[in-house]
Structure formats: structure tokens, C-alpha cells
Write a protein that holds these residues in place. Structure first.
Motif, short mmCIF file in Angstrom:
data_model
loop_
_atom_site.label_atom_id
_atom_site.label_comp_id
_atom_site.label_asym_id
_atom_site.label_seq_id
_atom_site.Cartn_x
_atom_site.Cartn_y
_atom_site.Cartn_z
N VAL A 1 0.84 -1.20 0.00
CA VAL A 1 0.00 0.00 0.00
C VAL A 1 0.87 1.25 0.00
O VAL A 1 0.59 2.22 -0.72
CB VAL A 1 -0.95 -0.01 1.22
N PHE A 2 1.94 1.23 0.79
CA PHE A 2 2.89 2.36 0.78
C PHE A 2 3.45 2.58 -0.62
O PHE A 2 3.48 3.71 -1.13
CB PHE A 2 4.03 2.09 1.76
N GLY A 3 3.89 1.48 -1.26
CA GLY A 3 4.45 1.60 -2.61
C GLY A 3 3.43 2.08 -3.62
O GLY A 3 3.75 2.88 -4.50
N LEU A 4 2.19 1.60 -3.50
CA LEU A 4 1.13 1.99 -4.43
C LEU A 4 0.82 3.49 -4.31
O LEU A 4 0.71 4.20 -5.32
CB LEU A 4 -0.12 1.16 -4.17
N LEU A 5 0.68 3.96 -3.08
CA LEU A 5 0.38 5.38 -2.87
C LEU A 5 1.55 6.26 -3.30
O LEU A 5 1.37 7.30 -3.94
CB LEU A 5 0.03 5.63 -1.41
N MET B 1 3.94 5.54 -5.54
CA MET B 1 4.07 5.53 -7.00
C MET B 1 2.95 6.34 -7.65
O MET B 1 3.16 7.01 -8.66
CB MET B 1 4.08 4.09 -7.51
N SER B 2 1.75 6.30 -7.07
CA SER B 2 0.63 7.08 -7.61
C SER B 2 0.94 8.57 -7.56
O SER B 2 0.71 9.29 -8.54
CB SER B 2 -0.65 6.79 -6.80
N VAL B 3 1.48 9.02 -6.44
CA VAL B 3 1.82 10.43 -6.30
C VAL B 3 2.91 10.83 -7.30
O VAL B 3 2.83 11.87 -7.96
CB VAL B 3 2.28 10.74 -4.86
N LEU B 4 3.92 9.98 -7.44
CA LEU B 4 5.01 10.28 -8.37
C LEU B 4 4.50 10.37 -9.81
O LEU B 4 4.90 11.26 -10.58
CB LEU B 4 6.10 9.21 -8.27
N VAL B 5 3.62 9.44 -10.18
CA VAL B 5 3.09 9.42 -11.55
C VAL B 5 2.16 10.62 -11.78
O VAL B 5 2.24 11.29 -12.83
CB VAL B 5 2.35 8.10 -11.82
N VAL B 6 1.29 10.91 -10.81
CA VAL B 6 0.36 12.04 -10.96
C VAL B 6 1.13 13.36 -11.07
O VAL B 6 0.74 14.26 -11.82
CB VAL B 6 -0.64 12.07 -9.79
N ARG B 7 2.23 13.46 -10.35
CA ARG B 7 3.04 14.69 -10.38
C ARG B 7 4.02 14.70 -11.55
O ARG B 7 4.85 15.60 -11.67
CB ARG B 7 3.80 14.84 -9.07
N ASN B 8 3.93 13.68 -12.43
CA ASN B 8 4.78 13.60 -13.64
C ASN B 8 6.27 13.64 -13.31
O ASN B 8 7.06 14.27 -14.02
CB ASN B 8 4.43 14.73 -14.61
N VAL B 9 6.66 12.97 -12.24
CA VAL B 9 8.08 12.88 -11.88
C VAL B 9 8.78 11.96 -12.88
O VAL B 9 8.35 10.82 -13.06
CB VAL B 9 8.26 12.33 -10.45
N ILE C 1 12.16 1.12 -6.63
CA ILE C 1 13.36 1.12 -5.78
C ILE C 1 13.00 1.43 -4.32
O ILE C 1 13.45 0.74 -3.39
CB ILE C 1 14.38 2.14 -6.31
N LEU C 2 12.19 2.46 -4.09
CA LEU C 2 11.83 2.84 -2.73
C LEU C 2 10.97 1.76 -2.05
O LEU C 2 11.10 1.53 -0.84
CB LEU C 2 11.10 4.18 -2.73
N THR D 1 7.22 -4.41 -7.69
CA THR D 1 6.73 -4.15 -9.04
C THR D 1 5.21 -4.21 -9.10
O THR D 1 4.61 -3.74 -10.07
CB THR D 1 7.31 -5.16 -10.04
N ALA D 2 4.57 -4.78 -8.07
CA ALA D 2 3.11 -4.90 -8.06
C ALA D 2 2.39 -3.56 -8.18
O ALA D 2 1.41 -3.45 -8.92
CB ALA D 2 2.67 -5.65 -6.80
N PRO D 3 2.83 -2.50 -7.47
CA PRO D 3 2.14 -1.21 -7.63
C PRO D 3 2.16 -0.69 -9.06
O PRO D 3 1.20 -0.08 -9.52
CB PRO D 3 2.93 -0.27 -6.70
#
Length: 436
Positions: free
Chosen positions: A169-173, A175-183, A192-193, A351-353
Motif C-alpha cells: 500500500v505504501f508503494g502503491l500510494l 508511486m501514484s503520487v510520483l506518476v500524478v506529479r509527472n516525476v 526502488i523505494l 513491481t506490483a504497484p
């Protein structure tokens, strides 16, 4: 055709992302095929060689950002149906894989496969893309042990206080933030994290034995070097696999791989905008020929049939649009001929997220289905839901095709069923009955 807007850096990051999402096959494929009596190390070498050469061919020849590797499902059919169920020697089964590839090559050279793709109605294409998205999401949830089996309800969500679930759940949230913010490289950073966050599991809290082949810890360093094993190269039994009793096995390999690859090309093209001026998947003929070569080489190398991977959508979501993505991903496989122990460092929950997010990205085409037109919507719906519910892209596609034909004919719209689709329906029925 969608204008390609990318950069070399984006393609490289996309290729690495795709590899990270598909590298599990390097270990999982030998785990399954070794149960058929093939040496684990030999299948591992064959898996890497096939993934490297055919992903390079997809990138250089077909110029598409799609990884090719031994197909999940096809390896299970090889082991549990052909070898264990029917008592076929592993070498003979490898020969059947080779002849299935030859059959593929003939269909590809005659453009039969591309004609089949062009016969797929547009609503079914949209549905297949979304259905594959749901399937990828389900695989991600399953890999993270977030969705688990339940005898009362078939499936259910795992306990949220489980360390593995919390880390996912930590990884999913994250990664979601990183993708939404276009990092840039957000998916790779997230993987990695999440891997770092998973390191304490089995060491300081929790126990991963239930999902990690009995190992208490989830992130493990098992050394660096492992010599390749080329013992399976050319070990197939070509003549023994041509007996009449084995033709159902050859057809089963061929038709299952046919629909897996067709659905992958159609679904990924819809989700990533990888179409030509006619609205068909880009460089379709070359992509299908590459897929056919992968199945033929699989028999020669010593593994189950190769096919295009739906996890390629991870790299496409990262921005991959050209063959360079597949080339980078393919090159990432090669060092693991010697460095396979390093694969244990990145766990599946890391890799699941990415798989879950890719599922969301692939849902966009569903809005283009005319849900008010039921003779279009119902077959599309069946294709969409049966892909994840049956855990098979092939089954979703088959029942989508057959229901489209039946419904259209029944309501007096038989002229909307092209001749190519009638041919596809024959293949569908053969695929349903082959091997039974």
C-alpha cells in the motif's frame, strides 16, 4: 496515427521499467518447467536468451516498445497438460513448441494473422484493452498478497495489518503520487523505494515465507555470479513431436499463443496510441512475425512458447513509444545469464504497484464503447470481464468474438460480421477444443 513525442532518456527509462515488470519470468518460468523434468538452470538460460533475442527483434525489426518472453499460461500448459497430463516426454513437447512456431510463421508470412486482427470489431478492441488492464491489476494485487483466496467468497482482501500488505500500500500510494506529479522515472523510483521499504520484512517484522517460496525475508541477496547452462539448446525431438497424437498439442500451443499475442498487440496499441493511419496496431505484420519467431526459437532454446508481454504496458505508461524501449528491456535480460542470483533483490511487491497503475492507464478506451448499443456492448462486456475473471486473455477474447457473431446474427445484423471474423470464430472453436 498518434505523433510520437518521446526522447532517448524517456525510452531508456521505459525499457528499464518494462524489464523490472517482466524480469520475474527469468525465475518463474524455470520453476514451472522444471516440474516437467527440464533442468532449472537450463530453462533459466533458455528464458534469458529467448527474451533477449526476440525483444531485440521486436525493437529493431518491428520497432514497437513490446517485450517478448516465454508466456505465462503457455508454460503451465507445457508442464501440467502436455508433459504431466498426457505423459509426453519434455523433449517431445519442445518439438511441439517448435512446430507450433513453424505454423505461426506460415500464418504470418501469408498475412493470415494480420487479417484476423483487422477483423476484430472496434468495440472489442476497446474492451480487450480495458480487460487486459483489469487483468494486469489483478496480477499486481495477487503478487502483493493484497487479494487472496477465500473459500467462502472465492477472493478477498488480505488483513491490512500484514507487513507485506502495508508495504505494498505504501508503494502503491507513493508511486501514484510520483506518476500524478509527472516525476521523470516515477515508476522506477517507486520500485526502488518500495524494495527498500520491504527490506525489514522477515528481519525486523513480519514473515514472507507464505509468498516467497518458504523464505522468511522478502528482500534477499543470494550472491552475484551463476554460470549459464546451455544443456537444453537443440535438445528438442523434432520427428517424435510430429506423430498424429501430438497434433492437438501443437494446435493448442499455436492457438493459445495466437490469441494471447493478438490481444496483447490490440490492447497495448489502444492504450498507448500505437496505431497506424488505418487505426491498426503499428507495424502489425512485423510484430506478429517476431512473435512467431519467438515460438520457433523457444523450442530450439529449450523453453515454452514465447509471446508478447502485457507487462510492456508498464514501459508504455512510463512514456515508451519506440523500439528503443524493447531494445533496452531486452538488453537488461542478457547480464542475468551470469547474474541471475541478483534477481532476488527486487521482490514482486515492489513491481506490483506498477502493474496496478498500468491497469488504470489501460481503462481509457472503455469510454469509447457505446454502452447504449447493446449488440455492441454485451459482447464487449463479456470480453472485458472474462479476461480477469477467467485469468486468461485468450478466454476473454474468444468469448468476445463468439458472442459478437451470435448476437449480431440473432438481431438481424449479420452483415456487420466480416468474413475475417467468421474465420476467427473457427479458430476460437478450435482453441476451445484443442488439447481436450
Amino acid at each position: 496515427m498518434t505523433t510520437i513525442n518521446t526522447s532517448r532518456r524517456t525510452e531508456v527509462l521505459a525499457g528499464i521499467s518494462t524489464f523490472l515488470a517482466t524480469m520475474y519470468i527469468i525465475v518463474v518460468n524455470p520453476t514451472i518447467l522444471s516440474q516437467a523434468g527440464l533442468p532449472f538452470s537450463g530453462v533459466l538460460t533458455a528464458t534469458i536468451l529467448l527474451s533477449f533475442f526476440c525483444s531485440l527483434m521486436m525493437g529493431l525489426y518491428a520497432r514497437n516498445p513490446i517485450v517478448v518472453a516465454p508466456g505465462m499460461g503457455l508454460n503451465a500448459f507445457f508442464t501440467f497438460t502436455a508433459v504431466k497430463g498426457m505423459g509426453i516426454r519434455p523433449e517431445v513437447a519442445l518439438g511441439a513448441v517448435f512446430w507450433a512456431g513453424v505454423l505461426f510463421l506460415i500464418l504470418s508470412v501469408l498475412n493470415v494473422r494480420s487479417a484476423i486482427v483487422r477483423a476484430i470489431p472496434q468495440p472489442l478492441r476497446y474492451a480487450v484493452s480495458a480487460g487486459i488492464g483489469l487483468f494486469i491489476t489483478l496480477i499486481g494485487f495477487e503478487n502483493a498478497n493484497f487479494i487472496v483466496a477465500n473459500p467462502a467468497t472465492l477472493v478477498s482482501i488480505a488483513h491490512i495489518n500484514d507487513p507485506i500488505v502495508l508495504t505494498f500500500v505504501f508503494g502503491l500510494l507513493l508511486m501514484s503520487v510520483l506518476v500524478v506529479r509527472n516525476v521523470p522515472g516515477g515508476i522506477i523510483i517507486g520500485i526502488i523505494l518500495t524494495t527498500l521499504a520491504a527490506w525489514p520484512i522477515g528481519r525486523y517484522w513480519g514473515d514472507a515465507s507464505a509468498i516467497n517460496f518458504g523464505q522468511k525475508t522478502l528482500v534477499n541477496f543470494q550472491g552475484i555470479w551463476s554460470a549459464p547452462d546451455f544443456s537444453l539448446l537443440g535438445k528438442l525431438d523434432l520427428m517424435g513431436s510430429l506423430s498424429w497424437s501430438l497434433w492437438p498439442v501443437i494446435f493448442a500451443f499455436a492457438f493459445t499463443d495466437l490469441f494471447d499475442s493478438l490481444s496483447t498487440f490490440v490492447g497495448v496499441a489502444e492504450a498507448g496510441g500505437l496505431q497506424d493511419n488505418d487505426g491498426q496496431p503499428r507495424n502489425l505484420n512485423r510484430s506478429l512475425l517476431t512473435d512467431a519467431v519467438a515460438t520457433t526459437l523457444a523450442g530450439l532454446f529449450g523453453t515454452s512458447p514465447g509471446t508478447a508481454y502485457i507487462e510492456s504496458a508498464v514501459g508504455i505508461a512510463q512514456g515508451g513509444r519506440t523500439g528503443l524501449t524493447a531494445i533496452v528491456a531486452g538488453c537488461c535480460f542478457l547480464p542475468f545469464l551470469f547474474l541471475s542470483p541478483l534477481l532476488s533483490v527486487i521482490p514482486t511487491i515492489a513491481t506490483a504497484p506498477a502493474l496496478v497503475l498500468v491497469g488504470a492507464f489501460m481503462m481509457k478506451p472503455i469510454t469509447r464503447i457505446e454502452w447504449g448499443c447493446l449488440d455492441d456492448a454485451l459482447p464487449a462486456f463479456l470480453a472485458l470481464v472474462l479476461i480477469p475473471f477467467s485469468y486468461s486473455i485468450t478466454q476473454g477474447l474468444i468469448w468476445g468474438f463468439l458472442s459478437w457473431t451470435v448476437v449480431k446474427v440473432a438481431v438481424g445484423k449479420g452483415r456487420e460480421v466480416p468474413m475475417g471474423l467468421w474465420i476467427v470464430d473457427v479458430f476460437c472453436i478450435l482453441a476451445l477444443t484443442a488439447g481436450h
